[in-house]
Scaffold this active site. Structure first.
Site: not given
Ligand code: FAD
Length: 470
Positions: A274, A277, A306, A341, A359, A382
């Site tokens: 993650e 990512w 759209w 997420n 989107w 997105w």
């Molecule tokens: P954890 O699951 O603990 O992951 C650890 C860290 O990894 C997160 O804190 C984050 O920094 C990073 N991370 C995790 N998943 C992703 C991912 N898919 N893409 C990029 N980084 C990731 N994340 C944001 O930080 N800001 C946003 O504005 C954002 N918008 C999103 C919009 C959509 C439509 C989707 C599908 C995902 C988005 N994410 C975003 C990614 C992800 O959903 C969140 O980072 C995550 O839910 C944050 O929760 P956590 O800190 O408990 O994550």
């Protein structure tokens, strides 16, 4: 005596801050810090008021931490990037600054601003650093020296690089002078909304503590728990990472200290994915600046026709679509500033593939609510959900909001928490409350689905197909 100025941006911490550490390396230098708030720009981008409140908390915490080390923080509120540049110029003149230190931001406008800055500041040595990533953009490339377009090979190359040499953390600077007392409370002219400090650490120390606890207790079970929104199975560190209260290198080192097999695919490796990512989307943004302008990565998807339906958009935003998992998720977002997420994927897919709404409208709405709003991750998420981006699920793969709910919130525990109108419905029926209500001949205080998923799916496939052929 040289004077070093550190310009803080989205890196509001003293530990493992590369620019700050570099500025403090020379013992004989006079070190000053600077932060400039830009509420006018935040308004243009619709920054969430909860994120603004968190930023303010981190800013004040940073001021205290720096003051304890004898480093004063100069604080300014300015309109835009042009005003930021002018302010830096004035401060450099006024304090006879010899060196300027800052950590790079990878958004297009910010990069342009920094290029201009370096040209503008005559006689001041400018040093920028790749601090908000584990590995610098451009350092993980294909054999043809191109940026990867797909996540998995990027991740494999990224892990290979980490195994060759782990990026190190730098220590917080030592005390440089007498502690500064009587600090003003810093604030800015931008709406702020309280956030839950039990969920989102409000200072650097609390962010580090949350990271330590997660890596020790939860990271090893992340793989099994991360997809179920009723469980606290993820780190909730995204807001700290977005504003820079902790660094990704700190995350990496803490993870490896607690889960030594994470780099080898063992316990903790899925959490590391993650974090990668996050890096992927940041690297991608530097190579494809069009993403910052909200252009789709796959060009033909711009031809999708759209729908414009304010009533349905309003229902989506307010959690009144009639699909319980979508509504619970949107209410979690609106009430806390954060969404799980799995639910971000479900709600984004619903807006784009069930309502056929652009989107970019959803992307903007998320930014207006998210405490962890981050251009690269949000745009990446997105575009992933809309099948317009890199590594996107092909457009014909469409989430079914009912089966997603059945799979990831099987007994409806999460739904009940956010949609209390459905409390009386048995677990088995909670994902299709309309069917249960019809059978029981009762009237629910909850909307019927605003679209029929099967029909919407057919219409979306046709719209994407037409766009592809156009
Ligand atoms: P954890 O699951 O603990 O992951 C650890 C860290 O990894 C997160 O804190 C984050 O920094 C990073 N991370 C995790 N998943 C992703 C991912 N898919 N893409 C990029 N980084 C990731 N994340 C944001 O930080 N800001 C946003 O504005 C954002 N918008 C999103 C919009 C959509 C439509 C989707 C599908 C995902 C988005 N994410 C975003 C990614 C992800 O959903 C969140 O980072 C995550 O839910 C944050 O929760 P956590 O800190 O408990 O994550």
């Amino acid at each position: 005596m040289p004077t070093h100025l550190v310009w803080f941006r989205a890196d509001l911490r003293v530990h493992d801050n590369i620019a700050l550490a570099a500025a403090c390396r020379a013992k004989d230098a006079n070190v000053l810090a600077l932060f400039m708030a830009t509420p006018e720009q935040w308004r243009q981008h619709d920054m969430a008021p909860r994120q603004a409140a968190l930023l303010r908390a981190y800013l004040n915490d940073l001021q205290h931490s720096l003051a304890g080390k004898g480093i004063p923080l100069i604080y300014k509120e300015v309109n835009d990037f042009a005003a930021q540049l002018q302010t830096v110029q004035e401060i450099c003149k006024q304090h006879e600054v010899t060196h300027l230190f800052y950590n790079y931001q990878y958004e297009f406008n910010e990069q342009q601003r920094d290029r201009q800055l370096e040209k503008m500041l005559e006689g001041v040595v400018c040093e920028g650093f790749d601090d908000s990533v584990m590995l610098a953009p451009g350092s993980v490339m294909t054999g043809n020296h191109e940026m990867y377009k797909v996540f998995t090979p990027f991740k494999n190359a990224f892990i290979k690089r980490l195994k060759e040499a782990l990026p190190e953390c730098v220590a917080a600077p030592a005390v440089r002078g007498e502690a500064i007392k009587e600090l003003p409370e810093l604030t800015f002219d931008y709406p702020q909304q309280p956030f839950d400090e039990a969920l989102f650490p409000a200072d650097e120390k609390a962010a580090i503590a949350q990271l330590r606890q997660f890596c020790k207790q939860d990271a090893g079970y992340y793989d099994a728990r991360r997809d179920f929104p009723a469980i606290e199975g993820t780190s909730r560190l995204s807001a700290c990472l977005a504003l820079g209260a902790i660094s990704p290198r700190q995350c990496l080192h803490r993870l490896l200290a607690e889960q030594p097999q994470a780099l080898e695919g063992g316990a903790g490796s899925v959490w590391l994915n993650e974090l990668i990512w996050r890096e992927f989307y940041r690297h991608l943004m530097t190579f494809h600046p069009g993403l910052c302008k909200h252009r789709p990565f796959i060009g033909w998807t711009d031809n999708v026709k759209w729908q414009s339906n304010d009533k349905q958009l309003k229902a989506w935003k307010s959690g009144q679509t009639g699909y319980p998992i979508v509504d619970a998720a949107m209410r979690q977002l609106n009430e806390t500033g954060w969404m799980h997420n799995r639910l971000r994927m479900i709600t984004a897919s619903f807006l784009v593939k069930d309502l056929l709404i652009d989107w970019r409208i959803g992307e903007r709405y998320f930014i207006s609510q998210l405490i962890d709003g981050d251009l690269a991750a949000n745009n990446g998420g997105w575009q992933w959900a809309a099948s317009t981006g890199t590594d996107a699920a092909p457009y014909f793969r469409i989430f079914n909001p009912t089966t997603q709910g059945q799979k990831f919130d099987a007994d409806g525990e999460f739904i009940r928490r956010w949609v209390p109108e459905l409390n009386g419905i048995p677990a088995k029926a909670i994902h299709e409350p309309w069917a249960w209500a019809d059978k029981q001949r009762v009237k629910l205080d909850y909307p019927r689905p605003i679209v029929d998923h099967k029909q919407a799916r057919v219409a979306t496939l046709a719209a994407y197909e037409a766009a592809r052929k156009a």
